[in-house]
Design an enzyme around this catalytic site. Structure first.
Site, short mmCIF file in Angstrom:
data_model
loop_
_atom_site.label_atom_id
_atom_site.label_comp_id
_atom_site.label_asym_id
_atom_site.label_seq_id
_atom_site.Cartn_x
_atom_site.Cartn_y
_atom_site.Cartn_z
CB SER A 102 -0.87 0.03 1.26
OG SER A 102 -1.42 1.31 1.46
CE1 TYR B 187 -3.71 -2.05 5.13
CE2 TYR B 187 -3.06 0.19 4.58
CZ TYR B 187 -3.58 -1.03 4.21
OH TYR B 187 -3.97 -1.25 2.90
N1 LIG Z 1 -8.93 -0.17 -0.86
C1 LIG Z 1 -7.80 0.53 -0.74
O1 LIG Z 1 -7.82 1.77 -0.68
C2 LIG Z 1 -6.47 -0.19 -0.69
C3 LIG Z 1 -5.30 0.52 -0.94
C4 LIG Z 1 -4.07 -0.15 -0.89
C5 LIG Z 1 -4.03 -1.48 -0.58
N2 LIG Z 1 -5.20 -2.15 -0.34
C6 LIG Z 1 -5.11 -3.56 0.00
O2 LIG Z 1 -5.80 -4.31 -0.97
C7 LIG Z 1 -6.27 -5.52 -0.37
C8 LIG Z 1 -7.75 -5.68 -0.67
O3 LIG Z 1 -8.44 -4.63 -0.08
P1 LIG Z 1 -9.91 -4.17 -0.49
O4 LIG Z 1 -9.89 -2.72 -0.49
O5 LIG Z 1 -10.39 -4.93 -1.67
O6 LIG Z 1 -10.68 -4.60 0.86
P2 LIG Z 1 -11.86 -5.59 1.17
O7 LIG Z 1 -12.11 -5.43 2.61
O8 LIG Z 1 -12.97 -5.37 0.21
O9 LIG Z 1 -11.23 -7.03 0.87
C9 LIG Z 1 -10.37 -7.69 1.76
C10 LIG Z 1 -10.64 -9.18 1.64
O10 LIG Z 1 -9.73 -9.89 2.51
C11 LIG Z 1 -10.46 -10.90 3.16
N3 LIG Z 1 -9.81 -11.28 4.42
C12 LIG Z 1 -9.69 -10.54 5.55
N4 LIG Z 1 -9.08 -11.26 6.51
C13 LIG Z 1 -8.79 -12.48 5.97
C14 LIG Z 1 -8.17 -13.65 6.47
N5 LIG Z 1 -7.71 -13.72 7.72
N6 LIG Z 1 -8.05 -14.70 5.63
C15 LIG Z 1 -8.53 -14.64 4.36
N7 LIG Z 1 -9.12 -13.55 3.83
C16 LIG Z 1 -9.26 -12.49 4.64
C17 LIG Z 1 -11.84 -10.31 3.39
O11 LIG Z 1 -12.81 -11.31 3.64
C18 LIG Z 1 -12.05 -9.57 2.07
O12 LIG Z 1 -12.63 -10.40 1.09
C19 LIG Z 1 -5.92 -5.42 1.12
O13 LIG Z 1 -4.71 -6.12 1.35
C20 LIG Z 1 -5.72 -3.94 1.31
O14 LIG Z 1 -4.88 -3.67 2.41
C21 LIG Z 1 -6.41 -1.55 -0.39
#
Ligand SMILES: NC(=O)c1ccc[n+]([C@@H]2O[C@H](COP(=O)([O-])OP(=O)(O)OC[C@H]3O[C@@H](n4cnc5c(N)ncnc54)[C@H](O)[C@@H]3O)[C@@H](O)[C@H]2O)c1
Length: 255
Positions: free
Chosen positions: A147, A162
């Site tokens: 991230s 985070y």
């Molecule tokens: N959305 C943003 O702004 C952003 C920016 C940078 C990075 N990210 C990263 O992208 C990734 C996806 O994020 P998103 O925004 O789609 O969020 P989201 O919450 O929609 O998706 C996260 C997914 O991870 C799953 N998850 C959580 N804990 C888990 C576990 N212990 N075992 C298996 N699965 C698990 C959840 O069930 C969910 O489906 C994350 O790693 C997040 O940190 C997101």
């Protein structure tokens, strides 16, 4: 292209990056494995994506923080491959993650451990479980989800635990990339800025507007824009990227 299987963690969240990635890779011809906390939902999402794109698909439960659960998922996928329902594994995309907006002095060890476990330890456990199959095949792609918070010290939504967990993923990616460089497996990471998903639990329209105002492109990314970069990193074309990180942040962090 030889059809291979892409294993995607965190792939059942509606509006999430993982689901968008599974859809994009299936569109590109990959067989897909959908892994997330809920078994039935993982199976349903996989079945839908497989049917929509005409590719083999399989979904099962994983808790990326729990080694027994990760190994059970790995074994279930291995059975699908051994019995001919999935092609060999060619990619692992570590997307499962959680964030936390709690200020540092209000965090406790349990919160720190949870955020580190899902993001950093999960990436370690899942990669370690699925890497041998790709080494055996002599070809593989690993993409790890970091991230922009790792690079600029939060500043979007997620704070210290985070940012620390996502920074761990950058070091993990580079060291593993170096170690497996002669195996045919590439290991790279991405650092998205704010993406329009549901991860920022408890965010407000005011905070979202402030986040967007801090981005030169003036908006958060779509999940499809992140999935497109992952599709490139898993492609044959990305063969000379090793230990690389790709920023996808609309200009919010240039370095
Ligand atoms: N959305 C943003 O702004 C952003 C920016 C940078 C990075 N990210 C990263 O992208 C990734 C996806 O994020 P998103 O925004 O789609 O969020 P989201 O919450 O929609 O998706 C996260 C997914 O991870 C799953 N998850 C959580 N804990 C888990 C576990 N212990 N075992 C298996 N699965 C698990 C959840 O069930 C969910 O489906 C994350 O790693 C997040 O940190 C997101």
């Amino acid at each position: 292209m030889t059809q291979r299987t892409a294993v995607i963690t965190g792939a059942t969240s509606d509006r999430g990056i993982g689901m968008a990635t599974a859809e994009r890779l299936a569109h590109d011809g990959w067989a897909v494995v959908v892994l997330d906390l809920d078994a039935a939902r993982s199976a349903d999402v996989a079945a839908r994506i497989g049917a929509e794109h005409g590719v083999p698909a399989f979904g099962t439960a994983i808790d990326v923080t729990d080694e027994a659960s990760v190994l059970a998922a790995r074994d279930a996928v291995a059975t699908e491959v051994a019995e001919g329902r999935l092609p060999q594994i060619g990619a692992v995309i570590n997307i499962a993650g959680i964030t936390s907006p709690v200020p540092f002095l209000e965090t406790d060890l349990a919160l720190w451990n949870t955020v580190m476990a899902v993001n950093a330890t999960g990436t370690y456990l899942v990669t370690k479980a699925f890497l041998p199959a790709m080494i055996d095949a002599g070809w593989g792609r690993i993409v790890n989800m970091s991230s922009v918070s790792a690079q600029r010290g939060g500043g979007v939504f997620g704070k210290v635990p985070y940012s620390a967990a996502k920074a761990a993923i950058l070091g993990f990616t580079k060291a593993l990339a170096r170690e497996v460089a002669d195996t045919g497996v590439t290991v790279n990471s991405i650092t998205p800025g704010a993406v329009d998903t549901n991860i920022r639990v408890g965010t407000t329209p005011e905070l979202e507007a402030r986040i967007a105002a801090d981005i030169p492109l003036g908006r958060t990314a779509s999940t499809a824009e992140i999935a497109a970069v992952i599709a490139f990193l898993t492609s044959e074309d990305a063969s000379y990227l090793q230990g690389s990180n790709i920023d996808i942040n609309g200009g919010s962090h240039m370095h």
